[in-house]
Motif scaffolding. Structure first.
Motif, PDB file in Angstrom:
ATOM      1  N   HIS A  80       0.824  -1.202   0.000  1.00  0.00           N
ATOM      2  CA  HIS A  80       0.000   0.000   0.000  1.00  0.00           C
ATOM      3  C   HIS A  80       0.864   1.260   0.000  1.00  0.00           C
ATOM      4  CE1 HIS A  80      -3.637   2.098   0.162  1.00  0.00           C
ATOM      5  NE2 HIS A  80      -3.894   2.095   1.462  1.00  0.00           N
ATOM      6  N   GLY A  81       0.746   2.031  -1.059  1.00  0.00           N
ATOM      7  CA  GLY A  81       1.475   3.294  -1.146  1.00  0.00           C
ATOM      8  C   GLY A  81       2.916   3.154  -1.564  1.00  0.00           C
ATOM      9  N   ARG A  82       3.353   1.947  -1.896  1.00  0.00           N
ATOM     10  CA  ARG A  82       4.778   1.737  -2.185  1.00  0.00           C
ATOM     11  C   ARG A  82       5.038   1.310  -3.630  1.00  0.00           C
ATOM     12  NH1 ARG A  82       4.335   4.015   2.237  1.00  0.00           N
ATOM     13  NH2 ARG A  82       4.082   2.805   4.142  1.00  0.00           N
ATOM     14  N   MET A  83       4.026   1.440  -4.469  1.00  0.00           N
ATOM     15  CA  MET A  83       4.236   1.077  -5.868  1.00  0.00           C
ATOM     16  C   MET A  83       5.410   1.839  -6.486  1.00  0.00           C
ATOM     17  SD  MET A  83       3.629   2.353  -9.106  1.00  0.00           S
ATOM     18  CE  MET A  83       2.198   3.414  -9.192  1.00  0.00           C
ATOM     19  N   PRO A  84       5.568   3.148  -6.186  1.00  0.00           N
ATOM     20  CA  PRO A  84       6.641   3.886  -6.862  1.00  0.00           C
ATOM     21  C   PRO A  84       8.035   3.299  -6.621  1.00  0.00           C
ATOM     22  CG  PRO A  84       5.075   5.411  -5.901  1.00  0.00           C
ATOM     23  CD  PRO A  84       4.698   4.043  -5.391  1.00  0.00           C
ATOM     24  N   SER A  85       8.353   2.926  -5.383  1.00  0.00           N
ATOM     25  CA  SER A  85       9.707   2.424  -5.136  1.00  0.00           C
ATOM     26  C   SER A  85       9.922   1.082  -5.826  1.00  0.00           C
ATOM     27  CB  SER A  85       9.987   2.318  -3.636  1.00  0.00           C
ATOM     28  OG  SER A  85       9.116   1.416  -3.007  1.00  0.00           O
ATOM     29  N   LEU A  86       8.913   0.231  -5.777  1.00  0.00           N
ATOM     30  CA  LEU A  86       9.001  -1.075  -6.436  1.00  0.00           C
ATOM     31  C   LEU A  86       9.304  -0.885  -7.931  1.00  0.00           C
ATOM     32  CD1 LEU A  86       8.492  -3.989  -5.403  1.00  0.00           C
ATOM     33  CD2 LEU A  86       6.142  -3.756  -6.193  1.00  0.00           C
ATOM     34  N   ALA A  87       8.559   0.021  -8.551  1.00  0.00           N
ATOM     35  CA  ALA A  87       8.738   0.270  -9.980  1.00  0.00           C
ATOM     36  C   ALA A  87      10.111   0.896 -10.255  1.00  0.00           C
ATOM     37  CB  ALA A  87       7.635   1.191 -10.492  1.00  0.00           C
ATOM     38  N   THR A 108      -2.112   6.686  -3.411  1.00  0.00           N
ATOM     39  CA  THR A 108      -1.184   7.740  -3.815  1.00  0.00           C
ATOM     40  C   THR A 108      -1.238   8.969  -2.906  1.00  0.00           C
ATOM     41  OG1 THR A 108      -0.990   7.163  -6.150  1.00  0.00           O
ATOM     42  CG2 THR A 108      -0.779   9.495  -5.622  1.00  0.00           C
ATOM     43  N   ALA A 109      -2.439   9.457  -2.627  1.00  0.00           N
ATOM     44  CA  ALA A 109      -2.549  10.774  -1.976  1.00  0.00           C
ATOM     45  C   ALA A 109      -2.508  10.691  -0.454  1.00  0.00           C
ATOM     46  CB  ALA A 109      -3.831  11.472  -2.420  1.00  0.00           C
ATOM     47  N   SER A 110      -2.622   9.470   0.120  1.00  0.00           N
ATOM     48  CA  SER A 110      -2.495   9.355   1.569  1.00  0.00           C
ATOM     49  C   SER A 110      -1.231   8.594   1.929  1.00  0.00           C
ATOM     50  CB  SER A 110      -3.725   8.650   2.154  1.00  0.00           C
ATOM     51  OG  SER A 110      -4.824   9.522   2.085  1.00  0.00           O
ATOM     52  N   ILE A 111      -1.334   7.280   2.023  1.00  0.00           N
ATOM     53  CA  ILE A 111      -0.189   6.482   2.491  1.00  0.00           C
ATOM     54  C   ILE A 111       1.005   6.591   1.550  1.00  0.00           C
ATOM     55  CG2 ILE A 111      -1.022   4.343   1.419  1.00  0.00           C
ATOM     56  CD1 ILE A 111       0.021   2.870   3.952  1.00  0.00           C
ATOM     57  N   GLY A 112       0.736   6.864   0.275  1.00  0.00           N
ATOM     58  CA  GLY A 112       1.834   6.841  -0.692  1.00  0.00           C
ATOM     59  C   GLY A 112       2.317   8.209  -1.138  1.00  0.00           C
ATOM     60  N   VAL A 130      -3.436   7.277 -11.618  1.00  0.00           N
ATOM     61  CA  VAL A 130      -4.166   7.330 -10.351  1.00  0.00           C
ATOM     62  C   VAL A 130      -5.650   7.192 -10.678  1.00  0.00           C
ATOM     63  CG1 VAL A 130      -4.633   8.632  -8.246  1.00  0.00           C
ATOM     64  CG2 VAL A 130      -2.435   8.909  -9.415  1.00  0.00           C
ATOM     65  N   GLU A 131      -6.233   6.094 -10.250  1.00  0.00           N
ATOM     66  CA  GLU A 131      -7.659   5.889 -10.480  1.00  0.00           C
ATOM     67  C   GLU A 131      -8.392   6.506  -9.287  1.00  0.00           C
ATOM     68  OE1 GLU A 131      -6.867   1.910 -13.183  1.00  0.00           O
ATOM     69  OE2 GLU A 131      -8.094   1.688 -11.395  1.00  0.00           O
ATOM     70  N   ASN A 132      -8.901   7.692  -9.519  1.00  0.00           N
ATOM     71  CA  ASN A 132      -9.277   8.593  -8.442  1.00  0.00           C
ATOM     72  C   ASN A 132     -10.794   8.641  -8.263  1.00  0.00           C
ATOM     73  OD1 ASN A 132      -9.615  10.765  -6.738  1.00  0.00           O
ATOM     74  ND2 ASN A 132      -8.313  12.167  -7.920  1.00  0.00           N
ATOM     75  N   SER A 144     -11.392   9.581   1.037  1.00  0.00           N
ATOM     76  CA  SER A 144      -9.948   9.625   0.815  1.00  0.00           C
ATOM     77  C   SER A 144      -9.498  11.079   0.835  1.00  0.00           C
ATOM     78  CB  SER A 144      -9.580   8.987  -0.530  1.00  0.00           C
ATOM     79  OG  SER A 144      -9.699   9.954  -1.565  1.00  0.00           O
ATOM     80  N   ALA A 145      -8.207  11.279   0.677  1.00  0.00           N
ATOM     81  CA  ALA A 145      -7.657  12.645   0.739  1.00  0.00           C
ATOM     82  C   ALA A 145      -8.049  13.481  -0.472  1.00  0.00           C
ATOM     83  CB  ALA A 145      -6.138  12.588   0.857  1.00  0.00           C
ATOM     84  N   THR A 146      -8.578  12.845  -1.528  1.00  0.00           N
ATOM     85  CA  THR A 146      -8.983  13.635  -2.696  1.00  0.00           C
ATOM     86  C   THR A 146     -10.474  13.960  -2.670  1.00  0.00           C
ATOM     87  OG1 THR A 146      -9.427  11.706  -4.085  1.00  0.00           O
ATOM     88  CG2 THR A 146      -7.164  12.576  -4.126  1.00  0.00           C
ATOM     89  N   ALA A 147     -11.170  13.475  -1.643  1.00  0.00           N
ATOM     90  CA  ALA A 147     -12.617  13.736  -1.547  1.00  0.00           C
ATOM     91  C   ALA A 147     -12.845  15.240  -1.398  1.00  0.00           C
ATOM     92  CB  ALA A 147     -13.196  12.984  -0.357  1.00  0.00           C
ATOM     93  N   ASP A 148     -13.899  15.731  -2.046  1.00  0.00           N
ATOM     94  CA  ASP A 148     -14.188  17.158  -1.998  1.00  0.00           C
ATOM     95  C   ASP A 148     -14.641  17.599  -0.619  1.00  0.00           C
ATOM     96  OD1 ASP A 148     -13.579  18.485  -4.252  1.00  0.00           O
ATOM     97  OD2 ASP A 148     -15.654  19.074  -4.699  1.00  0.00           O
ATOM     98  N   GLN A 149     -14.256  18.790  -0.241  1.00  0.00           N
ATOM     99  CA  GLN A 149     -14.738  19.365   1.009  1.00  0.00           C
ATOM    100  C   GLN A 149     -16.259  19.538   0.911  1.00  0.00           C
ATOM    101  OE1 GLN A 149     -13.347  23.332   1.886  1.00  0.00           O
ATOM    102  NE2 GLN A 149     -13.148  22.829   4.067  1.00  0.00           N
ATOM    103  N   GLY A 150     -16.937  19.117   1.956  1.00  0.00           N
ATOM    104  CA  GLY A 150     -18.389  19.261   1.947  1.00  0.00           C
ATOM    105  C   GLY A 150     -19.118  18.069   1.367  1.00  0.00           C
TER     106      GLY A 150
END
Lengths: 344, 609
Positions: A80-87, A108-112, A130-132, A144-150
């Motif tokens: 979780h969140g570590r795809m970039p280093s693996l790649a 991507t936007a939280s743990i990664g 990023v499938e957002n 998630s961290a990309t969820a809109d305020q409100g």
């Protein structure tokens, strides 16, 4: 796209079926499935051998999806969140392969977030999708961290926090290819994917990909209906493969062309406002205005084809490192003698 | 001369002490004293005298007291000794503490700018006008603070008869032959030595005398040896993050790889070293590279290893080869970052949640750091698993005497990697996790293989023999049993322990790693006191049958190690439960390398019971 091999075969003589994966376990109507289908089409249409692709992912719904396409491609579904280093490590194994990473907004936007930022800084040759959808699907719909305020969801209540914006983060981190797409707009998505696959460096695509189970209310930013009603493309984008002539019939005055390292071209036709894809600040201004106007802006925001990739920076052999024979990676007896003599 | 009457009186009855003493040098951290200290130990080494140096330094860039202890031993005993015979006091803050450490009859060399006179009258003492000597030199002003430490090197030339041509040789090596800095430092040493000869009367008994004991030997740190070993092991990818005391390993790779590992045909690199954003990414990159078929490694210390846990588990379960160097320092937590320990053994062995058993290699000298540096890749690729090499700060950072490195005696073993043609032989029934040979080790393909059946889906989730997602209880059991079988196979690939026997020994000492010099010295003392011992130095976990036999063959087993809980003692108790009664833990960690004296005291008192 013409099917040059006939019988539904591409130039390599492969049918589209040979680019598919295991049966999907995603929810019916999931935006991620539509992305998976477009990846299959794009790689097939670009005549890339599936064995010449590597896929990586983290953890979450989006990260499960690589199982559902390109089953003939080597894949690592990691942490979780570590795809970039693996790649990052894996692209050194065989730099002639195309690497694709599949992540989500939680991944991507939280743990990664840390690894996301640093893979951009290094310009690792990776198509990073990023499938957002603004929610954690596998754990039943937390914001998630990309969820809109409100944003208000039945079980979660109201989201009081301001969102992280993937495109802005990518621009701020010097990513060399930054785009946003909407999984409900497959025509544009396909062209962006092709352009990104031709980019020799990090290519970030933030794909708004609705979660039909937890975040698809009509008024939610990450929903199908909101996206369909509010999507505005910055430009009409077309990908022209290497060796093919630009056939698109555009007014030359407002047409821009970006030539990629592999000889392919991205052709951009202005729709609304003028946007210079070589200027980050223009992209940020566009995004701010889009927020004010309440629209979902899609397209290629920024591109830089000049930055060396991590592979270039490290100056490794043309021949894939993982094909080097033992004698080329173990120095000689004489070398060891020299080392011994150099020591005190 | 401030040597007291008492001391002088003792001196008359005392024989000269030649090549058998220890020196503690107290200086200000960051003042350039490391160059002086290395120059001294290297000069002594080139005089053919067995010598060791331990850097006892603070976690600080500049300003705090730091110590360097040198042991000179004609008998070749190179472990740390608890107290010095000679003190060089150059640090205002630790001055009194350093002076107080001297036994009666000890020798003090000190900067008279710190203290004009010392109160102790039971020691020999020589004041040095450091400032005056530096000012008199032609050293540029901005460098005067740095070269000031060369004054005590000069004092040792005059007082201990440290040979000045060896000093020059050491400086030449340190500054890679650059004339300017060599001359600058050499001149101060020379002028100080002259000043000492003219102004100080030698009354203490300590002398250095040329020997022939270091011929054909080298002086090197474990971290440097490990880097050279990795270069000859064909390392292709190194992901790392700075941490004391492992940083030197990466630094040395960056020195050696460009020299040794450019492709002769193209001049391009056959390796990549990437400094990651943290340890999570450092090991993540190495796992990606290892999965991709590269010889991949990372290096770290305890806190970094904690961060690496999740990828370590993934590597174990997805069966990805990589080498992880843990240059151990003192934990728990941030602990003592600049001090040594063997505190990560249990953690590394079981690193990862769920049932995990990792392979550990335990080098006991720079020679073995070199050897395990290359051999660890063979083992990792053969077993398709992470291999942990547990060094420590003492071994990694300090200069140790070693034999010259020997070229790998075996061909590189890339393990069961199959390419396009090999796959044909499987006739369509290749499975990534199929145990074809009955040794628990499956065959693997790596990216770039163009065979249409070569690709597989690596994952940290449950999988069947064909790498397909599976939650089936049977699949899970079968896979975990195979991993256990693979661990059994590993035993046959481990470097055997090193056995040393004494006549009529009933007692056995089990130890590992950097404690070896202290253990071997302790054994000689114990024999002299009527307790002959056999010793077995472990070099790997899992244990081999030799370890079982050794334990069975002795009345009593002392497991000596540098941690609080007796971690290897605990692992041995699990390994040989029927012999638990005879195994005694002799364990201690206080940040300093173990001394022979402490080991002798422990074992002797238990033997007396």
């Amino acid at each position: 796209m013409a099917k040059r091999g006939g019988n539904g075969q591409n130039e390599l003589g492969l049918t589209k079926d040979e680019y598919r994966g295991a049966p999907s376990t995603l929810c019916k109507g999931c935006g991620h499935q539509s992305i998976a289908n477009q990846v299959i089409s794009v790689v097939y249409e670009m005549d890339v051998l599936p064995e010449k692709i590597m896929k990586f992912s983290g953890i979450g719904c989006s990260s499960k999806s690589p199982a559902y396409f390109l089953s003939r491609s080597f894949t690592f579904n990691g942490l979780h969140g570590r795809m970039p280093s693996l790649a990052t490590g894996a692209v050194f194994a065989d730099h002639t392969l195309k690497a694709m990473g599949f992540s989500g907004d939680g991944d991507t936007a939280s743990i990664g977030m840390g690894q996301f930022k640093h893979i951009m800084r290094r310009n690792v040759p990776l198509l990073y999708i990023v499938e957002n959808n603004g929610v954690y699907g596998l754990t039943k719909g937390q914001f998630s961290a990309t969820a809109d305020q409100g944003l208000e969801l039945k079980k979660q209540g109201l989201n009081p926090y301001m969102p992280v914006d993937i495109v802005r983060e990518a621009l701020a981190s010097n990513a060399t290819f930054v785009a946003r797409a909407f999984s409900g707009d497959v025509k544009q998505l396909r062209e962006i994917l092709k352009a990104a696959l031709s980019h020799e460096g990090i290519a970030i695509i933030d794909i708004i990909s609705p979660c039909v189970s937890f975040n698809n209310q009509d008024d939610a930013l990450h929903s199908y209906s909101w996206g369909r009603d509010h999507e505005v493309a910055i430009h009409d984008l077309a990908y022209v493969p290497p060796r093919e002539e630009i056939e698109v019939d555009y007014d030359k005055e407002v047409m821009k062309k970006v030539t990629m390292h592999d000889g392919s071209k991205i052709v951009l036709q202005k729709i609304g406002e003028e946007h210079d894809i070589s200027k980050r600040v223009d992209a940020v201004n566009l995004l701010d205005r889009a927020d004010e106007e309440g629209i979902l802006l899609t397209g290629l925001f920024y591109i830089d084809t000049e930055q060396p990739s991590l592979i270039d920076i490290k100056g490794i052999t043309e021949e894939p490192l993982n094909r080097l024979t033992n004698d080329r990676i173990r120095p000689s007896r004489e070398d060891l003698q020299d080392v011994n003599e150099m020591l005190f | 001369m401030t040597a007291s009457d008492t001391a002088l009186a003792e001196q008359e009855n005392r024989e000269q002490v030649v090549n058998d003493f220890s020196i503690t040098i107290g200086t200000v951290n960051g003042s350039g004293s490391q160059t002086s200290n290395l120059t001294i130990i290297r000069s002594i080494f080139k005089m053919g005298i067995p010598v060791s140096g331990k850097n006892i330094y603070p976690s600080n860039i500049q300003g705090m007291p730091t110590w360097y202890t040198i042991r000179v031993s004609k008998d070749g005993y190179l472990a740390r000794v608890p107290e010095p015979d000679i003190v060089v006091a150059m640090c205002p803050e630790s001055f009194q503490e350093d002076v107080d450490r001297l036994p009666p009859g000890g020798l003090l060399i000190y900067d008279q700018g710190i203290r004009a006179e010392v109160e102790r009258e039971d020691i020999f003492s020589y004041p040095l006008p450091v400032q005056k000597l530096v000012r008199a030199s032609d050293a540029p002003r901005n460098l005067q603070d740095y070269v000031a430490n060369m004054v005590y090197v000069g004092a040792l030339v005059a007082l201990l008869e440290l040979e000045i041509d060896k000093v020059h040789q050491a400086l030449d090596f340190h500054f890679s032959g650059r004339e300017k800095p060599v001359d600058l430092n050499y001149k101060i040493i020379q002028s100080t030595a002259e000043w000492c000869s003219e102004n100080l009367e030698k009354v203490d008994p300590y002398h250095l005398e040329r020997m022939e004991a270091t011929k054909n030997l080298k002086l090197v740190s474990g971290n440097e040896a490990a880097a050279i070993g990795a270069a000859f092991g064909g390392v292709q990818f190194m992901g790392w993050y700075p941490i004391t005391p492992a940083t030197g390993l990466a630094d040395m790779l960056k020195v050696y790889l460009p020299k040794l590992r450019k492709d002769p045909e193209t001049g391009k690199n056959t390796f990549a070293v990437v400094q990651a954003e943290d340890e999570l990414a450092a090991i993540g990159m190495a796992v990606g590279a290892g999965w991709g078929g590269l010889r991949a490694m990372t290096s770290t210390s305890g806190p970094g290893l904690s961060l690496m846990t999740e990828f370590a588990g993934l590597a174990y379960y997805s069966e990805t080869p990589l080498v992880i160097w843990d240059v151990q320092r003192v934990g728990p937590s941030t602990g003592l970052p600049t001090r040594t320990s063997q505190g990560d053994v249990i953690m590394a062995h079981y690193l990862g949640h769920g049932d995990t058993q990792n392979i550990l290699l335990l080098p006991g000298s720079p020679y073995e750091c070199f050897k395990f540096g290359w051999r660890s890749f063979d083992i990792a690729e053969r077993l398709q698993t992470p291999v942990y090499v547990l060094s420590d700060l003492d071994l990694g950072v300090n200069q140790w005497i070693t034999e010259e490195f020997e070229y790998p005696e075996v061909e590189m073993d890339r393990g069961k990697v199959i390419w396009e043609d090999d796959l044909e032989a499987f006739e369509g029934d290749w499975g990534r996790y199929l145990d074809v040979d009955g040794d628990g080790i499956p065959y693997r393909t790596v990216p770039g293989n163009k065979h249409p059946e070569s690709a597989w889906f690596a994952r940290g989730t449950g999988h069947d023999e064909y790498a397909r997602y599976s939650e089936d209880p049977e699949d899970f059991l079968k896979n975990m049993e195979r991993l256990r079988k693979k661990y059994e196979t590993a035993r046959s690939l481990m470097p055997e322990p090193v056995l040393d026997e004494m006549e009529s020994a009933e007692v056995g000492i089990l130890a590992y790693g950097s404690t070896d010099p202290a253990v071997q010295e302790a054994r000689d003392h114990l024999r002299d006191r009527g307790i002959p011992t056999d010793s077995l130095r472990l070099r790997a976990i899992p244990f081999t049958s030799v370890v079982h036999e050794f334990i069975k063959a002795h009345r009593q087993i002392y497991v000596v190690e540098m941690n609080r809980d007796g971690q290897v003692h605990k692992l041995l108790s699990l390994e040989v439960p029927e012999e638990t009664g005879k195994m005694v833990s002799v364990a201690k960690v206080d940040g300093l390398p173990l001394t022979a004296e402490w080991i002798v005291d422990q074992i002797e008192s238990m033997e007396e019971k």
